[in-house]
Structures are given as structure tokens and as C-alpha cells.
Design an enzyme around this catalytic site. Structure first.
Site, PDB file in Angstrom:
ATOM      1  N   LYS A 189      33.713 -45.631 -27.227  1.00  0.00           N
ATOM      2  CA  LYS A 189      33.387 -46.664 -28.212  1.00  0.00           C
ATOM      3  C   LYS A 189      32.333 -46.146 -29.196  1.00  0.00           C
ATOM      4  CE  LYS A 189      31.703 -51.370 -28.655  1.00  0.00           C
ATOM      5  NZ  LYS A 189      31.335 -52.605 -27.996  1.00  0.00           N
ATOM      6  N   GLU A 202      28.349 -37.271 -21.726  1.00  0.00           N
ATOM      7  CA  GLU A 202      29.324 -36.677 -20.799  1.00  0.00           C
ATOM      8  C   GLU A 202      30.702 -36.544 -21.444  1.00  0.00           C
ATOM      9  OE1 GLU A 202      27.122 -39.096 -20.470  1.00  0.00           O
ATOM     10  OE2 GLU A 202      27.504 -40.292 -18.677  1.00  0.00           O
ATOM     11  N   GLY A 215      32.909 -52.421 -24.078  1.00  0.00           N
ATOM     12  CA  GLY A 215      33.549 -51.260 -23.444  1.00  0.00           C
ATOM     13  C   GLY A 215      34.330 -51.640 -22.192  1.00  0.00           C
ATOM     14  N   ARG A 216      33.733 -52.458 -21.341  1.00  0.00           N
ATOM     15  CA  ARG A 216      34.398 -52.785 -20.058  1.00  0.00           C
ATOM     16  C   ARG A 216      35.503 -53.817 -20.237  1.00  0.00           C
ATOM     17  NH1 ARG A 216      29.140 -54.007 -20.284  1.00  0.00           N
ATOM     18  NH2 ARG A 216      28.435 -56.167 -20.125  1.00  0.00           N
ATOM     19  N   GLU A 237      28.166 -54.493 -14.320  1.00  0.00           N
ATOM     20  CA  GLU A 237      27.556 -54.213 -15.624  1.00  0.00           C
ATOM     21  C   GLU A 237      27.393 -55.519 -16.415  1.00  0.00           C
ATOM     22  OE1 GLU A 237      28.094 -50.163 -17.546  1.00  0.00           O
ATOM     23  OE2 GLU A 237      29.161 -51.399 -18.998  1.00  0.00           O
ATOM     24  N   HIS A 252      39.948 -49.824   8.607  1.00  0.00           N
ATOM     25  CA  HIS A 252      39.550 -48.774   9.554  1.00  0.00           C
ATOM     26  C   HIS A 252      38.255 -48.102   9.128  1.00  0.00           C
ATOM     27  CE1 HIS A 252      43.294 -49.142  11.806  1.00  0.00           C
ATOM     28  NE2 HIS A 252      43.826 -49.438  10.633  1.00  0.00           N
ATOM     29  N   LYS A 256      20.105 -43.024 -19.509  1.00  0.00           N
ATOM     30  CA  LYS A 256      20.747 -42.139 -20.496  1.00  0.00           C
ATOM     31  C   LYS A 256      19.686 -41.438 -21.340  1.00  0.00           C
ATOM     32  CE  LYS A 256      25.019 -44.697 -21.535  1.00  0.00           C
ATOM     33  NZ  LYS A 256      25.796 -45.297 -22.617  1.00  0.00           N
TER      34      LYS A 256
HETATM   35  O1  F6P Z   1      27.840 -47.151 -18.767  1.00  0.00           O
HETATM   36  C1  F6P Z   1      27.358 -47.630 -19.950  1.00  0.00           C
HETATM   37  C2  F6P Z   1      28.401 -47.651 -21.016  1.00  0.00           C
HETATM   38  O2  F6P Z   1      27.771 -47.977 -22.205  1.00  0.00           O
HETATM   39  C3  F6P Z   1      29.555 -48.605 -20.715  1.00  0.00           C
HETATM   40  O3  F6P Z   1      29.288 -49.901 -21.071  1.00  0.00           O
HETATM   41  C4  F6P Z   1      30.663 -47.986 -21.470  1.00  0.00           C
HETATM   42  O4  F6P Z   1      31.900 -48.466 -21.033  1.00  0.00           O
HETATM   43  C5  F6P Z   1      30.436 -46.531 -21.166  1.00  0.00           C
HETATM   44  O5  F6P Z   1      29.025 -46.387 -21.181  1.00  0.00           O
HETATM   45  C6  F6P Z   1      31.074 -45.562 -22.110  1.00  0.00           C
HETATM   46  O6  F6P Z   1      30.650 -45.739 -23.417  1.00  0.00           O
HETATM   47  P1  F6P Z   1      31.459 -45.138 -24.631  1.00  0.00           P
HETATM   48  O7  F6P Z   1      32.822 -45.743 -24.618  1.00  0.00           O
HETATM   49  O8  F6P Z   1      30.682 -45.531 -25.843  1.00  0.00           O
HETATM   50  O9  F6P Z   1      31.529 -43.645 -24.450  1.00  0.00           O
END
Ligand code: F6P
Length: 553
Positions: A210, A216, A271-272, A357, A388, A516
Site C-alpha cells: 500500500k 521488507e 491494508g488488512r 491489528e 493433537h 518499524k
Molecule cells: O504491519 C503493519 C502494516 O502497516 C499493515 O497494516 C500492512 O498490511 C503491512 O504493514 C504492509 O504494509 P504495506 O502494504 O504498505 O507494505
């Protein structure tokens, strides 16, 4: 509705009445509640399309539900639902509307409306159709004019968990080519393990982010580019190996992805909650756009149900209120999600982000610390494997852990013996959790096995258990795209309702920011020769221990 409210949820008369009521109802066992009311299942189940929710195995009676309804009314739930669907800026800390429901609005008006939001949605969905069809028909050519056989989605959190979970859950509907892969971890093992066996000339990467600023994801995308370059050289068609899905197209362009390969979504999609947007492209590639639209349809029909059904008949509302009942009045601190479906194995992890979240918050909408518990710890596992592993604690541990059991009545392969064994376990578990086993029952069973009275007396305390453990069962026809869409929307709305009752904002996530930011500083310190000294003694020592290890290598 966008104004902040200073009402603490626990100040209402309904809350206080629920506290009293919890004490009273705790003196009864669910066995007694079932015995006293033969209509219990009839009263406490709901049906929405193919989905049956049995919530009769909960520590509730009519009075409980009445008081919980009052709690929802006190929170102004009906108004919040309207504000949500009408696009008011209910995410007040980010000044944003929350409109993922618009992405799956299948009403005839939404398909023709000239409102800019719907126009944008239709345009991006049309691009998803085009791209997914090209890939599925093997018309998307990479370097050396070879068709793409493998698509790797690079993303994390909402840009990974949703599409990954859905592609897995709908595996019986997925095409053989192109194959879908998901890389999220910054641990290089994830990307290198994934790339092993793939050919650069036939691999396409989707960089899903987003913000297009997630460290990462960008690191994995750079590694992917390096991998392509090593094999294909500075090929003119290298750009054909990258797509981006983002709400920040400028950053994707800067990364080197051509505009025509960038799909967009917008700040009003969390995002979620984004699998309904272009972030769902891997799903469309895997199952085809028509089936992806069935997923939207299922969610849309759940949206209509949620928006219009009275509280008591409203599946997400009932599930939300039950969660509040245990979390706030029975001190339950976690909630188990137990799908009995191998393909749904990522559903608990998906819901962990969606729920934790969203509702892992301790400040209310007026900026005050709340003085009650909010979101529970969500955990889970595919049913049989969980049985199990951790079910012992559900049955005989000291904590109350409400659980949702999810199971389809048929699966595509239709091997009856396997399926009956699976379903029998669902019904047995919820029955066992509800009934428990009395000392007398444990005694009689051991007696039947021919054990001595002395042996029996020694073992009775271990072999009897309390029961009275609450469960919901979601029983549905089959895990097809439409039903899965409805299940996801069901949980999304459950989470929203709980946030309304707790008077928190379920749509921001400031809590993940600090880690972060610190990680970005520490990365620089790891590159630096000087010992770290800016942190607490523990963090400094850990950084320096790591640096020393690498210096000595
Ligand atoms: O984990 C935090 C977060 O901001 C989430 O809300 C989001 O889904 C994820 O990082 C990834 O963010 P992006 O889509 O901006 O890379």
C-alpha cells in the site's frame, strides 16, 4: 459519527447489568441450560445463505442477549454501521473513510454509477481481469518471449495474508498455470527458497505494498530484480517481469516499474481489508476473475445482511457480542479459530492480523485510556492438527478460551470416509467442550473397563472435566469463492462491531510504527563500525554482540 466520543463502554447500565448477570449465569452449567430448554438450538442459531451459525453452545440465555443488545444500542451501533457504509471518516486518527465494502458492492447502481470512487474501482477491477486473463492464457510474455509460468507475490501483512489465504483456501478452484508463490519474510531464506527451481525468464513478480515504503517488501523486490538481472542481463523486457499494486504509484515508478504495470488502490482501503482491491490480483490469477467476483458477491451479500438485519438476527453482531461477553465479563483473553479444512490452514493467521491489528488498542476515540479489556489474542490451527496439539488446554486448562469451529459439509473431492471423520470430530469436540465429563461419568467409564475402585478413585480427578466451554459452529455447504467471501466479511464486521462497543478505532495501527522506526535506525547502526550506545543496556549489548560476531568472522 466522525466526532470523538468520551463514553467509556463500561459506564453504561447495560454493562453493569451484564456484570451482575454474568455472576448469576455462572452458577449454571450449559448442560442445565440445554436440559431446561429443548428449543435452545432453534433459538440460538442463524442462517445466512449457505452458512449456518450455531451459537447455542454458549453460556447465554435470553436475558444475556437482551442485555448485550442494549450494550450495542448504547454504543450507537446502528449509527456507526451507517457511517461506515456511507463513507464517513470513521478512521479519525488518519482522517480516512473506511470503504472496503465499496470494492465489493455488486449492486446494479455501483456497476454504472459515475461517482469517482466506483469509477476507479471498476477501472482497476477491469485491469485485474485483463492481466489475470493474459497470465492464465499464457499470453503474458516475459524476456525471450517466453510465457510466464510462475507468479511471485512480494508483500507483507495485508499485502500478503489475505491473497495468500484465499489462494490456498480455494485451491480446488485454482488453475495449474501460472503457479502462485508468496514471499513476505525479510529473512532471505523465504525468497531464495521460493526462487529455487523457478526460471527468471518465466517468472513474474507482483510487488504489493500500500505504502510502497515497507522495508521488507522493498528489500525482497530488489533481491528479485537482482535475481532476474543475473540471469537475463539488462534485457529490454525485464520490466515485463514486474507488476506493482500500491496506493503510492510514484514510489513504484521510482522503483522502476512502468506505469502501465501499476495497479492502484486508495487510502480508504485499509491494508488488512485490501484483498477486495487490486491486492486481490493473485487471487484473480489463481481462480480467474469470474470466481474472484463470486468472492466479492459473497462478501457483498454479507454486507447487506450486516447493514440491514436486526441485531438479534445479525450474524456478525451476534458473534461480536458473544466475544465481548466472554472477554469483558468472563475474563477470557484469547479466542481460538479452528477451521476443519486443510485448505483453510492460513485462516487463523489471516484473522490474527484482521482482528489483533484492528482491535489491539487501549485508547478510546476521545484519546483516553480504556479501563476494560479490548481485543483478544487470536490463535488457531486446522482442527484435527490442533486437537493433537493444544486442545488439551481448551478442555482442561485453567483459562476460558471461546472457540469458533468452521467446517464445510462437502468438499470437492467428496471422499466420504475422510470427510465424515473430519466432521465427526467437529461435532464431538464442541459437544465435549460443552458437556465435559462429570466425576460419576468418569467413574462409570473406568468401571466398565474393569478397573479397581482404588484405581478409579485415584484417576477420577484427572479423567473428569468441567466442560461449560463456549463454542460457535459455522457449518456451510462448501468452501467455494462465494462462501469464503461471506466468511471473511463476517469476521471483518464482527471486528468492527467490537471496536464500536469498545469505543476504539479499529482502522489505524500506530502500534506497529515504533518497531518499524527503531528497526530502520538499528539497520544503520549495524552497518557502522562504532559500538552502539544510544539504546538501553540490553539493546546496546545485543547489537554489539551481533556486530562483534560478524567482525570476528
Ligand atoms: O504491519 C503493519 C502494516 O502497516 C499493515 O497494516 C500492512 O498490511 C503491512 O504493514 C504492509 O504494509 P504495506 O502494504 O504498505 O507494505
Amino acid at each position: 459519527m466522525t466526532q470523538t466520543s468520551s463514553t467509556q463502554a463500561d459506564q453504561s447500565t447495560a454493562w453493569q447489568a451484564l456484570e451482575q448477570h454474568a455472576k448469576l449465569i455462572s452458577t449454571q452449567h450449559m448442560r442445565q441450560l440445554f436440559a431446561a430448554d429443548p428449543e435452545r438450538f432453534d433459538k440460538y442459531h442463524l442462517q445466512h445463505n449457505d452458512i449456518l451459525l450455531d451459537y447455542s453452545k454458549n453460556i447465554i440465555d435470553d436475558n444475556t442477549l437482551q442485555l448485550l443488545d442494549q450494550l450495542a444500542e448504547h454504543a450507537g451501533l446502528a449509527g456507526w454501521i451507517e457511517a461506515f457504509f456511507n463513507g464517513e471518516k470513521i478512521n479519525h486518527t488518519e482522517g480516512r473513510a473506511v470503504l472496503h465494502t465499496a470494492l465489493r458492492d455488486r449492486s446494479p447502481e455501483s456497476q454504472t454509477a459515475d461517482n469517482p470512487i466506483y469509477q476507479q474501482i471498476r477501472a482497476e477491477h477491469a485491469r485485474m481481469r485483463h492481466i489475470s486473463e493474459q497470465l492464465r492464457k499464457q499470453h503474458w510474455l516475459g524476456a525471450n518471449q517466453q510465457a510466464i509460468t510462475d507468479v511471485v507475490n512480494i508483500g507483507i501483512g495485508g499485502s500478503d495474508l489475505g491473497p495468500n489465504m484465499v489462494v490456498e483456501a480455494l485451491r480446488p478452484y485454482t488453475a495449474d498455470t501460472p503457479r502462485l508463490h508468496f514471499v513476505s519474510n525479510v529473512d532471505e531464506n523465504h525468497i531464495y527458497d521460493t526462487l529455487r527451481g523457478l526460471s527468471p525468464a518465466t517468472t513474474l513478480f507482483i510487488v504489493s505494498s500500500k505504502t510502497f515504503g515497507t522495508l521488507e517488501t522493498l528489500l525482497n523486490a530488489k533481491t528479485a530484480r537482482k535475481w532476474l538481472l543475473q540471469e537475463l542481463g539488462d534485457n529490454d523486457q525485464l520490466q515485463q517481469h514486474f507488476l506493482a499494486i500500491t496506493a503510492n504509484p510514484e514510489a513504484a515508478i521510482k522503483f522502476g516499474i512502468p506505469t502501465e504495470n501499476i495497479l492502484q488502490f486508495w487510502d480508504w482501503v485499509g491494508g488488512r481489508y485490501s484483498l477486495w482491491s487490486a491486492i486481490g490480483l493473485p487471487i484473480a490469477i489463481a481462480i480467474g476473475m469470474d470466481r474472484y467476483e463470486q468472492l466479492l458477491q459473497g462478501a457483498y451479500e454479507m454486507d447487506l445482511h450486516f447493514r440491514h438485519a436486526p441485531l438479534r438476527d445479525n450474524m456478525p453482531v451476534v458473534m461480536a457480542l458473544l466475544g465481548i461477553w466472554y472477554g469483558n465479563f468472563f475474563a477470557a483473553r484469547s479466542h481460538a479459530i479452528l477451521p476443519y479444512d486443510e485448505h483453510m490452514k492460513s485462516f487463523p493467521a489471516y484473522l490474527q492480523q484482521a482482528d489483533m491489528e484492528s482491535n489491539g488498542k487501549s485508547v478510546d476515540r476521545a484519546g483516553h485510556k480504556v479501563n476494560y479489556h479490548t481485543g483478544p489474542v487470536i490463535f488457531g490451527e486446522v482442527g484435527i492438527r490442533g486437537q493433537h496439539a493444544f486442545y488439551q488446554l481448551l478442555h482442561q486448562g485453567t483459562q476460558l478460551i471461546p472457540a469458533d469451529f468452521l467446517v464445510a459439509m462437502e468438499n470437492k473431492k467428496a471422499n466420504t470416509r475422510h470427510h465424515q471423520a473430519l466432521v465427526a470430530n467437529v461435532f464431538a469436540q464442541t459437544e465435549a467442550l460443552m458437556r465435559g465429563r462429570t466425576a460419576q461419568e468418569a467413574h462409570d467409564e473406568m468401571q466398565k473397563q474393569g478397573m479397581s475402585e482404588q484405581q478409579i478413585a485415584a484417576l477420577v480427578p484427572y479423567r473428569s472435566f468441567d466442560g461449560n466451554k463456549p463454542t460457535n459452529t459455522l457449518l456451510y455447504k462448501t468452501t467455494d469463492p462465494k462462501t469464503l467471501g461471506a466468511l471473511i466479511a463476517l469476521y471483518e464486521h464482527k471486528i468492527f462491531v467490537q471496536g464500536v462497543i469498545w469505543n476504539i478505532n479499529s482502522f489505524d495501527q500506530w502500534g506497529v510504527e515504533l518497531g518499524k522506526q527503531l528497526a530502520n535506525c538499528i539497520i544503520d547502526e549495524l552497518k557502522d563500525d562504532r559500538p552502539a550506545s544510544q539504546h538501553d543496556a540490553s539493546t546496546n549489548a545485543l547489537i554489539n554482540h551481533y556486530k562483534q560476531h560478524h567482525a570476528e568472522k
